[in-house]
Design an enzyme around this catalytic site. Structure first.
Site, PDB file in Angstrom:
ATOM      1  N   ASP A  42       0.871  -1.168   0.000  1.00  0.00           N
ATOM      2  CA  ASP A  42       0.000   0.000   0.000  1.00  0.00           C
ATOM      3  C   ASP A  42       0.915   1.227   0.000  1.00  0.00           C
ATOM      4  O   ASP A  42       2.128   1.115  -0.235  1.00  0.00           O
ATOM      5  CB  ASP A  42      -0.975  -0.029   1.184  1.00  0.00           C
ATOM      6  CG  ASP A  42      -0.318   0.157   2.542  1.00  0.00           C
ATOM      7  OD1 ASP A  42       0.924   0.291   2.621  1.00  0.00           O
ATOM      8  OD2 ASP A  42      -1.056   0.172   3.540  1.00  0.00           O
ATOM      9  N   HIS A  88       5.066 -31.078  10.613  1.00  0.00           N
ATOM     10  CA  HIS A  88       4.503 -29.780  10.237  1.00  0.00           C
ATOM     11  C   HIS A  88       3.463 -29.935   9.127  1.00  0.00           C
ATOM     12  O   HIS A  88       2.509 -29.161   9.065  1.00  0.00           O
ATOM     13  CB  HIS A  88       5.610 -28.824   9.813  1.00  0.00           C
ATOM     14  CG  HIS A  88       6.648 -28.642  10.872  1.00  0.00           C
ATOM     15  ND1 HIS A  88       6.375 -28.051  12.085  1.00  0.00           N
ATOM     16  CD2 HIS A  88       7.952 -28.999  10.908  1.00  0.00           C
ATOM     17  CE1 HIS A  88       7.469 -28.038  12.821  1.00  0.00           C
ATOM     18  NE2 HIS A  88       8.442 -28.621  12.135  1.00  0.00           N
ATOM     19  N   THR A 107       2.262  -2.088   9.180  1.00  0.00           N
ATOM     20  CA  THR A 107       2.604  -3.101  10.189  1.00  0.00           C
ATOM     21  C   THR A 107       2.712  -4.515   9.630  1.00  0.00           C
ATOM     22  O   THR A 107       3.217  -5.404  10.298  1.00  0.00           O
ATOM     23  CB  THR A 107       1.531  -3.149  11.294  1.00  0.00           C
ATOM     24  OG1 THR A 107       0.291  -3.572  10.706  1.00  0.00           O
ATOM     25  CG2 THR A 107       1.357  -1.803  11.974  1.00  0.00           C
TER      26      THR A 107
END
Length: 149
Positions: free
Chosen positions: A8, A133, A67
């Protein structure tokens, strides 16, 4: 490898740097996002990159916002995406080794371009370990498809 890189308005310069780092490693890139710091909506960019990864047009995606959190939330709404926020090389590496993350989300507000480049290098070079996993990733897929873990 084909890698989609998007940001962004908060991560324009970091996106360009990350895209160059990906290209320098010999990978093909698709870059999307604004060309200036004029405000835009991160879910639009996250959806574009995540859909390219989910469809197989790109092998992996990298998203950058203030963030990394908003991009990860939006990208994870697309079926087949395992987006992880990583602010250091250890979490980036573990997101690949343990979670088979196919989209890396980075915090442009707190990382330098050099730090982002290092994290991108580690993330692209790290393979999924599979084994125990894989069982966990399969449970995530089951949840995504409406089943139980």
């Amino acid at each position: 490898m084909k890698v989609s890189v998007g940001s962004d308005h908060r991560g324009v310069s970091q996106r360009r740097s990350a895209a160059q780092a990906v290209e320098d490693l010999g990978h093909e890139i698709f870059q999307t996002g604004p060309t200036s710091d004029e405000s835009c909506d991160y879910p639009d960019v996250a959806a574009l990159v995540a859909r390219r990864v989910a469809s197989g047009e790109s092998d992996r995606g990298i998203l950058i916002c203030g963030t990394g959190i908003g991009m990860a939330i939006a990208a994870n709404k697309i079926r087949g995406i395992r987006a992880a926020v990583a602010a250091d090389m250890d979490t980036a590496q573990l997101s690949r080794r343990h979670n088979d993350a196919n989209v890396l989300c980075l915090p442009g507000n707190t990382l330098t371009e050099e730090e982002i480049d290092e994290i991108v290098h580690v993330w692209l070079a790290t393979s999924f370990e599979g084994g125990r996993h894989q069982v966990r990733v399969d449970k995530i897929r089951a949840l995504e498809n409406g089943g139980g873990a």
